[in-house]
Design an enzyme around this catalytic site. Sequence first.
Site, PDB file in Angstrom:
ATOM      1  N   ALA A  55       0.326  10.318 -21.716  1.00  6.24           N
ATOM      2  CA  ALA A  55      -0.314   9.900 -23.109  1.00  6.24           C
ATOM      3  C   ALA A  55      -0.414   8.170 -23.232  1.00  6.24           C
ATOM      4  O   ALA A  55       0.222   7.555 -21.938  1.00  6.24           O
ATOM      5  CB  ALA A  55       1.875   9.850 -23.505  1.00  6.24           C
ATOM      6  N   ASN A  79       1.166  -1.265   0.081  1.00  7.91           N
ATOM      7  CA  ASN A  79       0.305  -0.146  -0.230  1.00  7.91           C
ATOM      8  C   ASN A  79       0.625   1.138  -0.506  1.00  7.91           C
ATOM      9  O   ASN A  79       1.379   1.352   0.844  1.00  7.91           O
ATOM     10  CB  ASN A  79      -1.054  -0.333   1.285  1.00  7.91           C
ATOM     11  N   GLY A  96       9.936   2.781 -54.779  1.00  7.70           N
ATOM     12  CA  GLY A  96      11.319   1.209 -55.597  1.00  7.70           C
ATOM     13  C   GLY A  96       9.995   0.990 -56.991  1.00  7.70           C
ATOM     14  O   GLY A  96       8.567   1.579 -57.075  1.00  7.70           O
ATOM     15  N   ASN A 111       6.467   3.562 -14.667  1.00  4.99           N
ATOM     16  CA  ASN A 111       6.349   4.600 -15.946  1.00  4.99           C
ATOM     17  C   ASN A 111       4.886   5.048 -15.192  1.00  4.99           C
ATOM     18  O   ASN A 111       3.896   5.164 -16.124  1.00  4.99           O
ATOM     19  CB  ASN A 111       5.845   3.326 -17.158  1.00  4.99           C
ATOM     20  N   LYS A 127       0.474   3.934  -0.079  1.00  8.17           N
ATOM     21  CA  LYS A 127      -0.361   5.287   0.961  1.00  8.17           C
ATOM     22  C   LYS A 127       0.128   5.922   2.508  1.00  8.17           C
ATOM     23  O   LYS A 127      -0.191   5.956   2.777  1.00  8.17           O
ATOM     24  CB  LYS A 127      -2.054   5.691   0.570  1.00  8.17           C
ATOM     25  N   ASP A 180       4.142   1.829 -26.670  1.00  8.08           N
ATOM     26  CA  ASP A 180       3.717   0.904 -25.540  1.00  8.08           C
ATOM     27  C   ASP A 180       5.236  -0.100 -25.632  1.00  8.08           C
ATOM     28  O   ASP A 180       6.615   0.118 -25.010  1.00  8.08           O
ATOM     29  CB  ASP A 180       3.217   0.303 -25.167  1.00  8.08           C
TER      30      ASP A 180
END
Lengths: 407, 407
Positions: free
Chosen positions: B145, B80, B238, B103, B82, B176
């Site tokens: 993002a 946890n 090409g 991330n 927090k 990603d």
Amino acid sequence: MSDAAHQLNCLAGVRVLDLTQFEAGPTCTEVMAQLGADVVKVENPKGGEPGRILGAGPKPGADAYYFMVYNANKKSVTVNLKSPRGIELVKEMAAKADVFIENMAPGTIEKLGLGYDVLSKLNPRLIYAQVKGFGEGSPYERNLAFDMIAQAAGGNMAITGEYGGRPIRPGATLGDTGTGMLMCISILSAIIERQTTGKGRRLQVAMQDAQLNYTRGSFVNYARTGKPQERGRAGFGGPPPSDIFPCKPGGPNDWVYVFNSHNNPEHWRRTATIMGKPEWADDPEFLDRDKRVNHADEVNAMVTAWCQQHTKKEAMEILGKAGIPAGAVYDTGDLLAEPTFESRGIIQTQHHPNGDFRMPTFPVRFDGKPPQITRSPLLGEHTDEVFQSWLGLGASDVKGLKDEGVI
Amino acid sequence: MSDAAHQLNCLAGVRVLDLTQFEAGPTCTEVMAQLGADVVKVENPKGGEPGRILGAGPKPGADAYYFMVYNANKKSVTVNLKSPRGIELVKEMAAKADVFIENMAPGTIEKLGLGYDVLSKLNPRLIYAQVKGFGEGSPYERNLAFDMIAQAAGGNMAITGEYGGRPIRPGATLGDTGTGMLMCISILSAIIERQTTGKGRRLQVAMQDAQLNYTRGSFVNYARTGKPQERGRAGFGGPPPSDIFPCKPGGPNDWVYVFNSHNNPEHWRRTATIMGKPEWADDPEFLDRDKRVNHADEVNAMVTAWCQQHTKKEAMEILGKAGIPAGAVYDTGDLLAEPTFESRGIIQTQHHPNGDFRMPTFPVRFDGKPPQITRSPLLGEHTDEVFQSWLGLGASDVKGLKDEGVI
């Protein structure tokens, strides 16, 4: 030399004997060179690897930009692989190398007498790496492959395109560069392992197989539905908006991608509010992601109307600041014009005697800066230096080999 | 356990403290886990990382396939974040780790008190890795993002699509997974360097910046022409053929890519001969690659007519055997149905208590076989084991932390 980048020596002392060509193999060794390895390209004395003349360069008749972009930071020696003494020289170098890598057509390296069995006996510490189009044991193991063939046969093209349209070749050369990156990871892992085991590894990757790993997310959809993933479903079936929208002034790349995450209802509240529909922000018909799918047309019309009042850069800035994921469709010109890519070292100038070339470097920052780009080598530029430092040959030995057409 | 794969221990003993989520970060650590690193995901005790519930899974309410595909071979502990004691536990683990990676949204990890300055003081050998959407110093450094935002803003979308059509989001999640691969390369390089220096590194990569490296070939066109690379030019200008062509029986993925290299006139001779136009094989109007561009319509009509007489797999087989580069557009269903992917270990079954899942593994063969996939962890499955082995906590300590809501 840019202050925004620095020379990295993470791989100092790692010797790479590089018989690769075009893009897939050269990508792997370019990254290693940028991270500090001693990468020596072995090239045909008559013209070098074929990438040197693929398309135009800064000067007529000189190395092509194509070669410059995939061969920064490397060295070049020439060896005539049709000469028995030339093959012996490559073997002598392999005995001193940490890594040997090639991506010739299937069977070619073995015919040259430089196969895994031969070189691993000479140097059991050697990491022997091969990049091919298709894997050993695949029905296509003898087939030729190029980037687009691997992207088609590896599943990447089938999931790229407009909904209902034909498959599209992705712009990124994931068949080549993507495969090279996976081989780089493998070589570095084998180097780490060798510090314990003292032994090399035989590494093989197929460009087709590499595509499956990059697109493994599409196997999720198959597992869910039993059907191949379709292409071009905006947002792949998620709640709107998740698509590109047209911006002012309407040029071919004046678009912005606007996205609301499945997981964050705040994205929707912010989007509705900023785009002039505050009454939809907390309306459960719109706020609930599953219900919002039924209002895709209204949502997309709202976003389209708003985007058409802004340029793509304004749209990205306004939406980004509001905490809504948004990305302008930058083209190569936009990227080259954005000054922070240069100030952050992501785009650098390759200073080459034939002319300069602005190109992206390996984009990871090591303690604040990405690696410095140094220029791609001229053909045979390091022949004397490398044969001296790797094999202890003197200037007259090297001259003799040149005179005999061996190098 | 498949005979086609083996457990790799290249990165044995490398401890990765993994605070990543969704795909970019998890890709990096998944590869490391598949190559033998000890990767420990640190997850919220209430539900774990958000990827666990993204889309459906094999069982209602259980981990999603999305999570399974990006988290194979890892361990999971719950903490946890927090709770101040929870943060202390992460610090204690960081002191024992080789790699720390996250991330989260910009600024979040620093607010938690787990920034680079803090952890690198506790453990100067730590390699501290961060994946963000945009780079520090970019005008968008605070922006959120996701994959498609990075692909738009990083130049990949602008070069993908039909000629004259709008930009297309590529199917592969290069924003990603592509970014994760570059971070993996960087971490492994830093591990190699640390064996000499004894010091860690701060590594940062932006998903936008990573796209520039994957598409650096498109900067070649800009350098040549001064204009952004266009999308959807068959073969990128090409000589023909270089495009996908429709095959029997005409389903959405019944296409084959047929290519003739710039460098090899034999490709053309073989193509003309096999496709019923032997008189064109040595006709200079067709054999010369620059002249053949002027006959693109005739060439493409010839290839189309031939391909429509064959299925995509027949076309690939016949052309491939004739030495003409060709790739059927395989979709995920085709790939899963092709038995050699399984016999070669490229596609494996993840055996999970909630249900099985067939997925691609890291596709590089190490001495003949790719790494074995082991299943993604259940939430907190390894809490006891890891706190004991990393921190020396006993069963009662762990129970106490659980009771207090710390883990």
